[in-house]
Write a protein that holds these residues in place. Sequence first.
Motif, mmCIF file in Angstrom:
data_model
loop_
_atom_site.group_PDB
_atom_site.id
_atom_site.type_symbol
_atom_site.label_atom_id
_atom_site.label_comp_id
_atom_site.label_asym_id
_atom_site.label_seq_id
_atom_site.Cartn_x
_atom_site.Cartn_y
_atom_site.Cartn_z
ATOM 1 N N GLN A 143 0.806 -1.224 0.000
ATOM 2 C CA GLN A 143 0.000 0.000 0.000
ATOM 3 C C GLN A 143 0.839 1.274 0.000
ATOM 4 O O GLN A 143 0.496 2.239 -0.691
ATOM 5 C CB GLN A 143 -0.967 -0.001 1.192
ATOM 6 C CG GLN A 143 -2.145 -0.941 1.013
ATOM 7 C CD GLN A 143 -3.253 -0.702 2.015
ATOM 8 O OE1 GLN A 143 -3.357 0.363 2.641
ATOM 9 N NE2 GLN A 143 -4.110 -1.705 2.170
ATOM 10 N N HIS A 167 -11.785 0.206 -6.342
ATOM 11 C CA HIS A 167 -12.451 0.097 -5.033
ATOM 12 C C HIS A 167 -11.733 -0.952 -4.202
ATOM 13 O O HIS A 167 -11.228 -1.945 -4.730
ATOM 14 C CB HIS A 167 -13.924 -0.277 -5.224
ATOM 15 C CG HIS A 167 -14.753 -0.100 -3.990
ATOM 16 N ND1 HIS A 167 -14.776 -1.032 -2.971
ATOM 17 C CD2 HIS A 167 -15.594 0.905 -3.618
ATOM 18 C CE1 HIS A 167 -15.590 -0.603 -2.011
ATOM 19 N NE2 HIS A 167 -16.091 0.565 -2.372
ATOM 20 N N MET A 168 -11.737 -0.743 -2.898
ATOM 21 C CA MET A 168 -11.054 -1.668 -1.994
ATOM 22 C C MET A 168 -11.650 -3.073 -2.022
ATOM 23 O O MET A 168 -10.975 -4.039 -1.656
ATOM 24 C CB MET A 168 -11.080 -1.125 -0.569
ATOM 25 C CG MET A 168 -10.109 0.025 -0.317
ATOM 26 S SD MET A 168 -8.361 -0.399 -0.570
ATOM 27 C CE MET A 168 -8.068 -1.497 0.824
ATOM 28 N N TYR A 204 -9.266 -4.915 -4.174
ATOM 29 C CA TYR A 204 -7.835 -4.772 -3.902
ATOM 30 C C TYR A 204 -7.120 -6.085 -4.232
ATOM 31 O O TYR A 204 -7.582 -7.177 -3.869
ATOM 32 C CB TYR A 204 -7.624 -4.407 -2.431
ATOM 33 C CG TYR A 204 -6.187 -4.227 -2.025
ATOM 34 C CD1 TYR A 204 -5.564 -2.994 -2.161
ATOM 35 C CD2 TYR A 204 -5.445 -5.287 -1.492
ATOM 36 C CE1 TYR A 204 -4.234 -2.807 -1.776
ATOM 37 C CE2 TYR A 204 -4.126 -5.115 -1.110
ATOM 38 C CZ TYR A 204 -3.526 -3.877 -1.256
ATOM 39 O OH TYR A 204 -2.214 -3.703 -0.888
ATOM 40 N N ASN A 239 -2.649 -1.553 -7.467
ATOM 41 C CA ASN A 239 -3.556 -0.989 -6.473
ATOM 42 C C ASN A 239 -3.520 0.526 -6.379
ATOM 43 O O ASN A 239 -4.360 1.126 -5.689
ATOM 44 C CB ASN A 239 -3.265 -1.618 -5.115
ATOM 45 C CG ASN A 239 -3.607 -3.099 -5.097
ATOM 46 O OD1 ASN A 239 -4.706 -3.496 -5.490
ATOM 47 N ND2 ASN A 239 -2.664 -3.926 -4.676
ATOM 48 N N ILE A 243 -6.786 2.665 -6.849
ATOM 49 C CA ILE A 243 -7.761 3.043 -5.811
ATOM 50 C C ILE A 243 -7.541 4.487 -5.346
ATOM 51 O O ILE A 243 -8.462 5.309 -5.416
ATOM 52 C CB ILE A 243 -7.714 2.036 -4.651
ATOM 53 C CG1 ILE A 243 -8.146 0.655 -5.150
ATOM 54 C CG2 ILE A 243 -8.604 2.496 -3.494
ATOM 55 C CD1 ILE A 243 -7.903 -0.470 -4.165
ATOM 56 N N PHE A 259 -3.204 3.197 3.016
ATOM 57 C CA PHE A 259 -4.270 3.937 2.350
ATOM 58 C C PHE A 259 -5.124 4.740 3.334
ATOM 59 O O PHE A 259 -5.409 5.922 3.108
ATOM 60 C CB PHE A 259 -5.178 2.978 1.575
ATOM 61 C CG PHE A 259 -4.617 2.477 0.276
ATOM 62 C CD1 PHE A 259 -3.366 2.855 -0.174
ATOM 63 C CD2 PHE A 259 -5.361 1.611 -0.520
ATOM 64 C CE1 PHE A 259 -2.847 2.392 -1.383
ATOM 65 C CE2 PHE A 259 -4.873 1.145 -1.724
ATOM 66 C CZ PHE A 259 -3.614 1.528 -2.154
ATOM 67 N N ARG A 260 -5.581 4.085 4.399
ATOM 68 C CA ARG A 260 -6.493 4.752 5.332
ATOM 69 C C ARG A 260 -5.839 5.975 5.977
ATOM 70 O O ARG A 260 -6.465 7.029 6.122
ATOM 71 C CB ARG A 260 -6.966 3.759 6.397
ATOM 72 C CG ARG A 260 -8.014 4.330 7.348
ATOM 73 C CD ARG A 260 -8.457 3.280 8.354
ATOM 74 N NE ARG A 260 -9.170 2.197 7.684
ATOM 75 C CZ ARG A 260 -10.479 2.216 7.415
ATOM 76 N NH1 ARG A 260 -11.199 3.275 7.745
ATOM 77 N NH2 ARG A 260 -11.058 1.183 6.825
ATOM 78 N N VAL A 289 -12.071 3.208 1.012
ATOM 79 C CA VAL A 289 -10.939 3.331 1.939
ATOM 80 C C VAL A 289 -11.411 3.858 3.298
ATOM 81 O O VAL A 289 -10.961 3.388 4.339
ATOM 82 C CB VAL A 289 -9.850 4.248 1.340
ATOM 83 C CG1 VAL A 289 -8.765 4.548 2.372
ATOM 84 C CG2 VAL A 289 -9.236 3.592 0.109
#
Length: 318
Positions: free
Chosen positions: A157, A220-221, A224, A243, A246, A284-285, A316
């Motif tokens: 990520q 979209h997750m 993933y 990825n 996203i 990501f978050r 996310v």
Amino acid sequence: MRTRRAMVGRLYRELNLTAGQVMGFGVTTERRRQTVYDNQNNGRVFLPGVRSRGWGDPPVQDAAVNQAYDGSAATYDFYSDVLGRDSVDGAGMELVSTVHYGVGFDNALWDGAQMIYGDGSGHIFQVGALTRSLDVIAHELTHGVTEFTAGLIYSKQSGALNESMSDVFGSLVKQYSLNQTADQADWLIGEGTLVPQLGRALRSMSQPGTAFSGDRQPMHMDHYVNLPDDNDPRNDNGGVHVNSGIPNHAFYLAATTLGGHAWEVAGKVWYTALTKLIRPHTQFREAAQATVDVAGSQFGNDEQAAVLDAWKAVGVLQ
């Protein structure tokens, strides 16, 4: 080459060294911000190559030299004029470029100290296409910006965020050069660089997964792609180019919702997050929350809502 880029970037950050101290060159003078060299198809042993054009010099007969020069200049101007950044390191680092690298080399890249452009083989990339593509040039130079700031680790990520940041600012440099609004932009990265039978571009930020044959980028997750980072090139360092679709799509949604020129709000939000809040192992978050926080503090509630909704739309944030 990417390993070298990561190692050089770590030296810059952890030892607080300048480009000149690490590489032996790269610090600009007042009159010269960039130089283009010709590798003459000799590969790494002949880097940077024969000097072909320096800052302020007139165009030469070699189209690749002029394109690399103009692309570096356009990227420098964007970062300077829009974001107040002086070159990739923020301290006036000379932008060194080498064209005609190797024989039919199918890549363009930032190697930690300079830009390298292959001519393309005509089997994957069209011959001469890599220096013609401004967003590819800006994408690679943005790896330098990330190297000097967040230092995102090139794996899974954090690596996908690294790639996404380069796509975001690669697209913004192109949009800025064309004076396009978010609605007018094509949101393609490397349009026309691939041979036609492979596809129209390297990536699509508006519709990830549609740029070329075999493009498997999710938007979209829920989709993933969990790949190992095991030194197998088929696994793309844990899916960094896969990825990145996203966060790419999140930026596209935020920018088009906000409207106008994407660099004026969304671009500044992402830049502040990259240079002030994101760290080497950011996921990501965490990156999403950083952009939401910056949008609220730097702009306002409406801008913050647009950024938050974009990250929710790609799964996310919730």
